[in-house]
Motif scaffolding. Structure first.
Motif, mmCIF file in Angstrom:
data_model
loop_
_atom_site.group_PDB
_atom_site.id
_atom_site.type_symbol
_atom_site.label_atom_id
_atom_site.label_comp_id
_atom_site.label_asym_id
_atom_site.label_seq_id
_atom_site.Cartn_x
_atom_site.Cartn_y
_atom_site.Cartn_z
ATOM 1 N N LEU A 1 79.803 -71.734 -57.542
ATOM 2 C CA LEU A 1 79.903 -72.416 -58.831
ATOM 3 C C LEU A 1 79.455 -71.587 -60.024
ATOM 4 N N GLU A 2 78.789 -70.461 -59.796
ATOM 5 C CA GLU A 2 78.198 -69.708 -60.912
ATOM 6 C C GLU A 2 78.706 -68.269 -60.929
ATOM 7 N N THR A 3 78.642 -67.670 -62.094
ATOM 8 C CA THR A 3 78.996 -66.248 -62.259
ATOM 9 C C THR A 3 77.941 -65.570 -63.130
ATOM 10 N N ASP A 4 77.926 -64.247 -63.069
ATOM 11 C CA ASP A 4 76.990 -63.438 -63.885
ATOM 12 C C ASP A 4 75.544 -63.899 -63.698
ATOM 13 N N GLN A 5 75.166 -64.087 -62.427
ATOM 14 C CA GLN A 5 73.818 -64.595 -62.152
ATOM 15 C C GLN A 5 72.732 -63.606 -62.570
ATOM 16 N N TRP A 6 72.975 -62.307 -62.406
ATOM 17 C CA TRP A 6 71.934 -61.319 -62.701
ATOM 18 C C TRP A 6 72.369 -60.263 -63.713
ATOM 19 N N THR A 7 73.574 -60.387 -64.237
ATOM 20 C CA THR A 7 74.104 -59.369 -65.149
ATOM 21 C C THR A 7 73.232 -59.184 -66.385
ATOM 22 N N ASN A 8 72.727 -60.285 -66.938
ATOM 23 C CA ASN A 8 71.989 -60.234 -68.194
ATOM 24 C C ASN A 8 70.467 -60.174 -68.019
ATOM 25 N N LEU A 9 70.015 -60.042 -66.785
ATOM 26 C CA LEU A 9 68.575 -60.006 -66.545
ATOM 27 C C LEU A 9 68.006 -58.633 -66.893
ATOM 28 N N SER A 10 66.935 -58.647 -67.705
ATOM 29 C CA SER A 10 66.247 -57.409 -68.079
ATOM 30 C C SER A 10 65.128 -57.122 -67.082
ATOM 31 N N ALA A 11 64.482 -55.976 -67.254
ATOM 32 C CA ALA A 11 63.352 -55.626 -66.382
ATOM 33 C C ALA A 11 62.235 -56.660 -66.513
ATOM 34 N N ALA A 12 61.983 -57.116 -67.745
ATOM 35 C CA ALA A 12 60.951 -58.137 -67.955
ATOM 36 C C ALA A 12 61.324 -59.444 -67.257
ATOM 37 N N ASN A 13 62.627 -59.779 -67.262
ATOM 38 C CA ASN A 13 63.071 -60.982 -66.565
ATOM 39 C C ASN A 13 62.829 -60.879 -65.062
ATOM 40 N N TRP A 14 63.098 -59.699 -64.489
ATOM 41 C CA TRP A 14 62.860 -59.516 -63.059
ATOM 42 C C TRP A 14 61.377 -59.604 -62.721
ATOM 43 N N VAL A 15 60.530 -59.112 -63.617
ATOM 44 C CA VAL A 15 59.084 -59.235 -63.415
ATOM 45 C C VAL A 15 58.685 -60.715 -63.426
ATOM 46 N N SER A 16 59.252 -61.481 -64.375
ATOM 47 C CA SER A 16 58.966 -62.914 -64.439
ATOM 48 C C SER A 16 59.455 -63.632 -63.187
ATOM 49 N N LEU A 17 60.652 -63.275 -62.719
ATOM 50 C CA LEU A 17 61.165 -63.865 -61.485
ATOM 51 C C LEU A 17 60.278 -63.524 -60.291
ATOM 52 N N SER A 18 59.803 -62.285 -60.246
ATOM 53 C CA SER A 18 58.932 -61.861 -59.139
ATOM 54 C C SER A 18 57.626 -62.639 -59.152
ATOM 55 N N TYR A 19 57.054 -62.813 -60.348
ATOM 56 C CA TYR A 19 55.804 -63.593 -60.450
ATOM 57 C C TYR A 19 56.047 -65.027 -59.997
ATOM 58 N N SER A 20 57.161 -65.622 -60.462
ATOM 59 C CA SER A 20 57.470 -66.994 -60.102
ATOM 60 C C SER A 20 57.702 -67.140 -58.606
ATOM 61 N N THR A 21 58.325 -66.116 -57.986
ATOM 62 C CA THR A 21 58.614 -66.172 -56.554
ATOM 63 C C THR A 21 57.355 -65.990 -55.712
ATOM 64 N N ILE A 22 56.575 -64.939 -56.035
ATOM 65 C CA ILE A 22 55.411 -64.603 -55.204
ATOM 66 C C ILE A 22 54.264 -65.566 -55.445
ATOM 67 N N PHE A 23 53.901 -65.744 -56.716
ATOM 68 C CA PHE A 23 52.730 -66.568 -57.030
ATOM 69 C C PHE A 23 53.092 -68.037 -57.230
ATOM 70 N N GLY A 24 54.187 -68.292 -57.982
ATOM 71 C CA GLY A 24 54.550 -69.671 -58.282
ATOM 72 C C GLY A 24 55.198 -70.403 -57.130
#
Length: 354
Positions: A222-245
């Motif tokens: 159902l979705e497209t361009d899931q990670w195309t617009n993600l910046s390095a800071a966005n990946w850091v935020s995702l990593s924090y949310s995944t590991i800690f959150g």
């Protein structure tokens, strides 16, 4: 081991991590898609939890009953909760959305009362009511709160206005947040059953993995361009949310939920928007209004009342018993006092006769 014997820092940790993860996700949402974000929060975190369980030599699920409960747990608390939450975040403001999410302790309290016979008591119900008021002040739009009295007054006169008021609350995806809250509440209850057949840490890891798979499946269809617009800071935020959150927060939460009062543990969910607002103020320069500070105070009071409800009830019971004992003692002393008074009167009369 009861919740009271746990370290307060460990008990608060899941809600601190969830609140700060919400802040971390605010900058990511515009640059990704909801189902992909929900899957990233679940599946990699589940793998981390499962690896931790293997390293800790925790037992793995055995038998069809264990896997059946874990699969049901994964569907409700994994796929449905994270799916509704991610879609709701796209369609609603974080404040009102957090109010919907953090209303789930009420549902947990009612289900725990019905299924497990957990005693809530007057102080517990009072704490839950104050907690709902607190998170409402934290998350509802200030103009809505200030105008609620006049709007409700009009609503009682005009039924149509009342319907419009309710419809306004559930516009823009709030109902998705409510469904997310109910999914989390049912998941909290299910965790008690799951842990009867499987180790809580291993079960948490597997339920996150199984719950993340359908979310990635939906994202791919159902979705497209899931990670195309993600910046390095966005990946850091995702990593924090995944590991800690997710990994650490859910591992701790469901480990504690396996034993102890579900009502007391779930009431700490009221802390999540408090941490989100405080850290949003610190990192995103979001300023708390006076009404929101009142909400913070009410939230902390509610948590104290819910978690100390047995102590408060015991203290009041002891005070009542002490008063009743004093009354009974005084009643026992009355006949003796009447006898002494009669004796004194007799002696006085005798002296007068003389």
């Amino acid at each position: 081991m009861s919740l009271k014997s746990r370290s307060p820092f460990l008990l608060i940790a899941p809600f601190f991590l969830w609140g700060t993860a919400m802040v971390a996700m605010k900058g990511v949402i515009p640059n990704t898609t909801p189902f992909f974000m929900a899957g990233v929060r679940l599946l990699p975190a589940g793998i981390l939890v499962l690896l931790a369980a293997i390293w800790m030599k925790r037992s793995q699920p055995q038998g069809w009953a264990a896997w059946l409960w874990i699969s049901f747990f994964a569907l409700v608390d994994g796929a449905l909760f994270q799916g509704f939450l991610a879609q709701g975040l796209v369609r609603t403001g974080a404040g009102l959305g957090s109010v919907m999410i953090d209303s789930q302790p009420l549902a947990v309290a009612l289900m725990a009362l019905w299924l497990f016979g957990e005693k809530i008591g007057v102080w517990g119900w009072l704490g839950l009511a104050i907690g709902v008021c607190g998170i409402s002040l934290l998350g509802l739009p200030e103009e809505f709160i200030l105008s609620a009295g006049s709007r409700l007054g009009e609503a009682f006169v005009d039924i149509g206005s009342f319907a419009d008021l309710l419809a306004g609350l559930f516009d823009n995806g709030q109902w998705l947040m409510l469904l997310a809250a109910l999914s989390m509440a049912v998941g909290t209850i299910l965790s008690r059953y799951v842990c009867q057949y499987a180790d809580p840490i291993s079960a948490t890891g597997w339920h996150m993995i199984l719950g993340g798979l359908p979310l990635f499946g939906l994202s791919s269809q159902l979705e497209t361009d899931q990670w195309t617009n993600l910046s390095a800071a966005n990946w850091v935020s995702l990593s924090y949310s995944t590991i800690f959150g997710s990994a650490i927060a859910y591992g701790l939460f469901f480990y504690f939920a396996a034993s102890g009062s579900l009502t007391s543990l779930s009431s700490l969910t009221f802390l999540t928007p408090v941490f989100a607002l405080l850290f949003g103020n610190l990192f995103l320069a979001e300023v708390l209004s006076p009404i929101q500070w009142i909400g913070v105070a009410l939230t902390l009071i509610s948590i104290y009342l819910i978690n100390q409800r047995d102590v408060l009830s015991g203290s009041i019971s002891e005070s009542i018993e002490e008063v009743q004992g004093n009354i009974a003692e005084n009643r026992q002393m009355l006949p003796q006092a009447d006898s002494n008074l009669s004796e004194i009167t007799t002696i006085s009369d005798s002296n007068l006769d003389r």
